[in-house]
Design a protein around this motif. Structure first.
Motif, PDB file in Angstrom:
ATOM      1  N   THR A 149       0.811  -1.226   0.000  1.00  0.00           N
ATOM      2  CA  THR A 149       0.000   0.000   0.000  1.00  0.00           C
ATOM      3  C   THR A 149       0.841   1.271   0.000  1.00  0.00           C
ATOM      4  O   THR A 149       0.277   2.372   0.078  1.00  0.00           O
ATOM      5  CB  THR A 149      -0.917   0.018   1.246  1.00  0.00           C
ATOM      6  OG1 THR A 149      -0.106  -0.119   2.434  1.00  0.00           O
ATOM      7  CG2 THR A 149      -1.934  -1.098   1.209  1.00  0.00           C
ATOM      8  N   MET A 152       0.079   4.381  -2.204  1.00  0.00           N
ATOM      9  CA  MET A 152      -1.199   5.082  -2.051  1.00  0.00           C
ATOM     10  C   MET A 152      -1.020   6.429  -1.348  1.00  0.00           C
ATOM     11  O   MET A 152      -0.250   6.565  -0.414  1.00  0.00           O
ATOM     12  CB  MET A 152      -2.174   4.231  -1.237  1.00  0.00           C
ATOM     13  CG  MET A 152      -2.570   2.939  -1.895  1.00  0.00           C
ATOM     14  SD  MET A 152      -3.795   2.033  -0.895  1.00  0.00           S
ATOM     15  CE  MET A 152      -4.080   0.612  -1.934  1.00  0.00           C
ATOM     16  N   GLY A 157      -5.276   4.355   2.676  1.00  0.00           N
ATOM     17  CA  GLY A 157      -4.150   3.594   2.159  1.00  0.00           C
ATOM     18  C   GLY A 157      -2.842   4.037   2.778  1.00  0.00           C
ATOM     19  O   GLY A 157      -1.980   3.208   3.106  1.00  0.00           O
ATOM     20  N   ARG A 158      -2.703   5.340   2.956  1.00  0.00           N
ATOM     21  CA  ARG A 158      -1.485   5.859   3.588  1.00  0.00           C
ATOM     22  C   ARG A 158      -1.375   5.376   5.032  1.00  0.00           C
ATOM     23  O   ARG A 158      -0.282   5.025   5.491  1.00  0.00           O
ATOM     24  CB  ARG A 158      -1.498   7.382   3.512  1.00  0.00           C
ATOM     25  CG  ARG A 158      -0.364   8.071   4.238  1.00  0.00           C
ATOM     26  CD  ARG A 158      -0.121   9.445   3.661  1.00  0.00           C
ATOM     27  NE  ARG A 158       0.552   9.368   2.362  1.00  0.00           N
ATOM     28  CZ  ARG A 158       0.729  10.412   1.545  1.00  0.00           C
ATOM     29  NH1 ARG A 158       0.236  11.599   1.872  1.00  0.00           N
ATOM     30  NH2 ARG A 158       1.379  10.254   0.403  1.00  0.00           N
ATOM     31  N   SER A 161      -0.270   1.767   5.083  1.00  0.00           N
ATOM     32  CA  SER A 161       1.135   1.656   4.718  1.00  0.00           C
ATOM     33  C   SER A 161       2.047   2.079   5.864  1.00  0.00           C
ATOM     34  O   SER A 161       3.026   1.395   6.189  1.00  0.00           O
ATOM     35  CB  SER A 161       1.418   2.520   3.478  1.00  0.00           C
ATOM     36  OG  SER A 161       2.792   2.440   3.136  1.00  0.00           O
ATOM     37  N   ASN A 359       5.421   7.895   2.413  1.00  0.00           N
ATOM     38  CA  ASN A 359       4.916   6.920   3.379  1.00  0.00           C
ATOM     39  C   ASN A 359       6.058   6.243   4.140  1.00  0.00           C
ATOM     40  O   ASN A 359       5.945   5.963   5.339  1.00  0.00           O
ATOM     41  CB  ASN A 359       4.060   5.874   2.667  1.00  0.00           C
ATOM     42  CG  ASN A 359       2.743   6.449   2.177  1.00  0.00           C
ATOM     43  OD1 ASN A 359       2.289   7.478   2.675  1.00  0.00           O
ATOM     44  ND2 ASN A 359       2.135   5.814   1.187  1.00  0.00           N
TER      45      ASN A 359
END
Length: 511
Positions: A149, A152, A157-158, A161, A359
């Motif tokens: 992920t 993203m 999504g972040r 991750s 991320n």
């Protein structure tokens, strides 16, 4: 109180009367036949007054109520009657937080702790290795989630991750690399991979495969396994928080600003302080093996990132410099983790690549904070002892220090109100311990650093019972309570306790 001032109380005192009348009662018989001796004693205590003509007994008594009696004038009086000498009283009754130490049977305590450790070590086997592999699977699962992920930029999504990558990094260090490097599985692993000499050391490939972090594994093994564990809470302990952050404790700033500074430190401490400082300890170890001398002051001084990169003179003291440090310690992690690992995403969409880099950077911040909370708080607080001298490994004093300078967090599935531990094995226990990085067994780990994670689960209720029988303080609190106590010490609001020197076991001390 002793634990606040840090001053050591003498083991015995000479009791001195505070008035002339108490002095007379202390030194002479109460018989009327000794009235002449009473007058002589009063005369000795007030010789100057008598020389000025104050010779009446009534005046002596009215004057001496404000004068402290002293032993030397009394011994100087010439008299044919026997005078009582000041007597030595027995050691004072221990009281307060340190009372337990006065009566600790070091020899018996050592015997019970050592026997338990031997029994646990002999019981280790394939089940311990299987448990390790299960924890590795859990850790890798979070890593896969984070990498799947990391492209993203959507908030959900972040978040997935960041949490996945952070947890992967943190547990790979505190659980897996930590216990393997100590030798917790040396005798049980037939493959040789999960051993002190086969895990993460020797090459960049092994480091990447097994335990990839800012610190060089070989450097951390020296700093942590040797110095920290065998000089716990002494001046030679490189992880002594109170000493390392002495400047922050003493600087005249509002405590609110100090707490903000602690938050920033927690977010970057591995790359700012821990990686360069552990590398310095590795270089010092190599220098000393070559017969070179490094002063204790230099050995204990903080070697932070700006010094490692920009102070060539300071680096020369330890046989290193910016290029050497980047090449062998931080450089491989920085390059591979933050640039090469997400590089394939740039071929698909540059936006995916930069989202991944972002991320990864945020996950590093979270991993720093997570590890700071469960590591820095293990040996810091106003209820933790620190010591002036070193002691013999595996002695009664060594085991006592392992307990009284360490704090456990919540272990297994908790403890009932009656103090009895619940089930120590199983899925729920492992989940609790996983999120604590298995550092919630810090007492047991410092008693026997080379046991497996599964053995610490078994040992915890047994160690607590031994400590209860001997009266040794066994601290176990929520990690959040320990965090508050640690921040209090860092901010200079409280201090660690100084262990009373008179309660040491002389046979265990190293001069």
């Amino acid at each position: 109180p002793q634990h606040r001032t840090g001053r050591e109380s003498p083991a015995w005192k000479i009791r001195r009367p505070q008035t002339l009348s108490s002095l007379l009662a202390f030194n002479m018989h109460s018989s009327a036949q000794h009235s002449r001796s009473l007058l002589l004693l009063a005369t000795a205590s007030l010789g100057n007054a008598l020389l000025q003509g104050h010779a009446t007994i009534a005046h002596v008594r009215s004057t001496t109520t404000r004068i402290h009696a002293r032993a030397r004038p009394v011994r100087a009086v010439a008299t044919s009657l026997p005078l009582s000498q000041p007597t030595l009283s027995p050691p004072p009754e221990p009281s307060g937080h340190d009372a337990w130490a006065a009566t600790l049977d070091y020899k018996a305590f050592r015997k019970d702790v050592h026997q338990l450790g031997t029994r646990l070590a002999n019981q280790q086997g394939k089940a311990d290795v299987e448990h390790l592999k299960r924890m590795i699977t859990w850790s890798n699962g979070f890593g896969l989630l984070g990498m799947a992920t990391m492209w993203m930029s959507h908030p959900l999504g972040r978040l997935l991750s960041i949490v996945g990558l952070s947890t992967w990094t943190c547990t790979r260090w505190t659980m897996i690399g930590h216990h393997i490097s100590h030798g917790g599985y040396n005798r049980q692993d037939d493959t040789g991979r999960f051993t002190t000499y086969g895990f993460a050391v020797g090459s960049v490939y092994r480091r990447f495969r097994d335990w990839f972090d800012w610190m060089l594994p070989e450097a951390w093994n020296v700093e942590h396994n040797n110095l920290h564990h065998y000089r716990l809470s002494e001046s030679g302990d490189p992880d002594l928080v109170e000493r390392n952050l002495e400047m922050m404790r003493d600087i005249r700033l509002p405590r609110t600003l100090k707490y903000v500074a602690v938050a920033f430190l927690a977010a970057m401490w591995k790359w700012y302080y821990y990686a360069p400082n552990t590398y310095k300890q590795l270089k010092i170890s190599q220098m000393r093996k070559e017969g070179k001398v490094v002063s204790e002051e230099d050995a204990h001084s903080a070697f932070v990132l700006p010094i490692a990169l920009f102070s060539k003179e300071e680096g020369k003291k330890f046989g290193t410099g910016p290029i050497d440090f980047l090449k062998n310690c931080m450089g491989p992690y920085l390059l591979i983790r933050f640039f090469l690992m997400p590089a394939p995403l740039a071929l698909i969409n540059p936006a995916f690549y930069w989202a991944a880099v972002t991320n990864l950077a945020l996950a590093d911040v979270l991993s720093n904070i997570h590890s700071f909370i469960i590591i820095a708080t293990n040996h810091c607080g106003n209820d933790m002892y620190k010591f002036a001298n070193s002691c013999t490994p595996r002695s009664g004093t060594f085991y006592m220090r392992a307990v009284t300078s360490s704090a456990n967090f919540r272990t297994s599935n908790g403890i009932d109100k009656d103090g009895v531990a619940r089930k120590v094995h199983g899925f729920r226990a492992d989940v609790n311990d996983f999120w604590h990085g298995w550092l919630n067994y810090q007492i047991e780990h410092h008693l026997w650093p080379d046991l497996s994670m599964l053995s610490y689960q078994k040992a915890q209720p047994l160690v607590r019972d031994i400590c209860k029988r001997y009266g040794v303080p066994y601290i176990q609190e929520s990690v959040w309570v320990r965090l508050v106590k640690t921040i209090s010490v860092i901010g200079g609001r409280s201090s660690m306790r100084r262990f009373p020197a008179e309660y040491n076991s002389p046979r265990d001390m190293i001069q």
